[in-house]
Design a protein around this motif. Structure first.
Motif, PDB file in Angstrom:
ATOM      1  N   LYS A   1     -11.730 -34.988  13.229  1.00 51.76           N
ATOM      2  CA  LYS A   1     -12.931 -34.084  12.880  1.00 51.76           C
ATOM      3  C   LYS A   1     -14.248 -35.016  13.357  1.00 51.76           C
ATOM      4  CE  LYS A   1     -10.965 -32.306   8.633  1.00 51.76           C
ATOM      5  NZ  LYS A   1     -10.536 -32.513   7.044  1.00 51.76           N
ATOM      6  N   TYR A   2     -15.185 -34.215  13.723  1.00 50.19           N
ATOM      7  CA  TYR A   2     -16.153 -34.743  14.204  1.00 50.19           C
ATOM      8  C   TYR A   2     -17.561 -34.016  13.461  1.00 50.19           C
ATOM      9  CZ  TYR A   2     -13.862 -36.594  18.102  1.00 50.19           C
ATOM     10  OH  TYR A   2     -12.770 -37.240  18.764  1.00 50.19           O
ATOM     11  N   MET A   3     -18.646 -34.720  13.039  1.00 52.99           N
ATOM     12  CA  MET A   3     -19.809 -34.125  12.431  1.00 52.99           C
ATOM     13  C   MET A   3     -20.777 -33.957  13.526  1.00 52.99           C
ATOM     14  SD  MET A   3     -21.729 -35.368   8.939  1.00 52.99           S
ATOM     15  CE  MET A   3     -21.190 -34.294   7.850  1.00 52.99           C
TER      16      MET A   3
ATOM     17  N   LEU B   1     -24.569 -33.452  13.678  1.00 51.24           N
ATOM     18  CA  LEU B   1     -25.793 -33.653  12.992  1.00 51.24           C
ATOM     19  C   LEU B   1     -26.901 -33.143  13.737  1.00 51.24           C
ATOM     20  CD1 LEU B   1     -24.856 -36.835  11.974  1.00 51.24           C
ATOM     21  CD2 LEU B   1     -24.971 -35.284  10.333  1.00 51.24           C
TER      22      LEU B   1
ATOM     23  N   GLU C   1     -16.931 -27.026   8.096  1.00 54.07           N
ATOM     24  CA  GLU C   1     -17.928 -26.695   7.138  1.00 54.07           C
ATOM     25  C   GLU C   1     -19.021 -26.905   7.940  1.00 54.07           C
ATOM     26  OE1 GLU C   1     -19.780 -28.760   3.230  1.00 54.07           O
ATOM     27  OE2 GLU C   1     -18.177 -29.651   4.013  1.00 54.07           O
ATOM     28  N   GLY C   2     -20.248 -26.173   7.510  1.00 44.64           N
ATOM     29  CA  GLY C   2     -21.631 -26.382   8.224  1.00 44.64           C
ATOM     30  C   GLY C   2     -22.570 -25.798   7.001  1.00 44.64           C
TER      31      GLY C   2
ATOM     32  N   TYR D   1     -25.988 -29.438   9.605  1.00 46.00           N
ATOM     33  CA  TYR D   1     -24.651 -30.100   9.977  1.00 46.00           C
ATOM     34  C   TYR D   1     -23.641 -29.034  10.260  1.00 46.00           C
ATOM     35  CZ  TYR D   1     -22.713 -29.935   5.273  1.00 46.00           C
ATOM     36  OH  TYR D   1     -22.380 -29.520   4.039  1.00 46.00           O
ATOM     37  N   TYR D   2     -22.468 -29.498  10.780  1.00 43.34           N
ATOM     38  CA  TYR D   2     -21.053 -28.895  11.218  1.00 43.34           C
ATOM     39  C   TYR D   2     -20.363 -29.841  11.020  1.00 43.34           C
ATOM     40  CZ  TYR D   2     -23.328 -24.370  12.311  1.00 43.34           C
ATOM     41  OH  TYR D   2     -23.902 -23.153  12.469  1.00 43.34           O
ATOM     42  N   VAL D   3     -19.164 -29.736  10.405  1.00 41.21           N
ATOM     43  CA  VAL D   3     -17.904 -30.533  10.624  1.00 41.21           C
ATOM     44  C   VAL D   3     -16.881 -29.762  11.362  1.00 41.21           C
ATOM     45  CG1 VAL D   3     -16.238 -31.802   9.453  1.00 41.21           C
ATOM     46  CG2 VAL D   3     -18.393 -31.760   8.429  1.00 41.21           C
TER      47      VAL D   3
ATOM     48  N   VAL E   1     -15.822 -38.573  12.217  1.00 37.81           N
ATOM     49  CA  VAL E   1     -15.358 -38.576  10.690  1.00 37.81           C
ATOM     50  C   VAL E   1     -14.450 -39.684  10.531  1.00 37.81           C
ATOM     51  CG1 VAL E   1     -14.900 -37.452   8.786  1.00 37.81           C
ATOM     52  CG2 VAL E   1     -16.275 -36.330  10.595  1.00 37.81           C
TER      53      VAL E   1
ATOM     54  N   GLU F   1     -12.008 -40.687   8.130  1.00 32.31           N
ATOM     55  CA  GLU F   1     -11.364 -39.750   7.047  1.00 32.31           C
ATOM     56  C   GLU F   1     -10.891 -40.887   5.877  1.00 32.31           C
ATOM     57  OE1 GLU F   1      -9.746 -36.045   7.039  1.00 32.31           O
ATOM     58  OE2 GLU F   1      -9.727 -36.134   9.545  1.00 32.31           O
TER      59      GLU F   1
END
Length: 113
Positions: free
Chosen positions: A3-5, A7, A43-44, A76-78, A109, A111
């Motif tokens: 997972k990457y955020m 920003l 998510e975003g 943001y988006y994950v 991310v 985790e």
């Protein structure tokens, strides 16, 4: 998959002065980004303006963003991606990069297990 955020940073004063055409172009860009990402987006969200921020530092609580900077975090988006290069390729499709007063930070991310 990792997972990457993603920003999204930018100049809030410049965002406030965007023309209706620029806003429409940005919003269409986000719709295209989401559609193109398929199931990779976890998510975003867009964030409220920085003046709605509350910052905690130790035992001190302040209204507003703690740092005095020109750029603020606007959203943001994950995403899930096989590696950093794939996450960067996704981030390059964000519409904010069409304007020179924005930036997108890609951060892995960590985790919690």
């Amino acid at each position: 998959m990792a997972k990457y955020m993603l920003l999204i940073h930018g100049d809030e004063q410049r965002w406030a002065t965007m023309t209706p055409e620029e806003i429409a172009r940005r919003d269409a860009g986000h719709r295209d980004f989401v559609a193109g990402a398929g199931g990779a987006i976890v998510e975003g969200n867009r964030l409220q303006d920085a003046d709605n921020t509350t910052t905690l530092r130790g035992t001190t609580i302040t209204d507003g963003a703690f740092l005095e900077t020109k750029e603020v975090l606007g959203g943001y988006y994950v995403v899930e991606a096989p590696d950093l290069d794939a996450a960067i390729a996704m981030a390059r499709k964000l519409p904010e990069l069409a304007w020179d007063y924005n930036a997108v930070e890609v951060r892995p991310v960590w985790e919690m297990s």
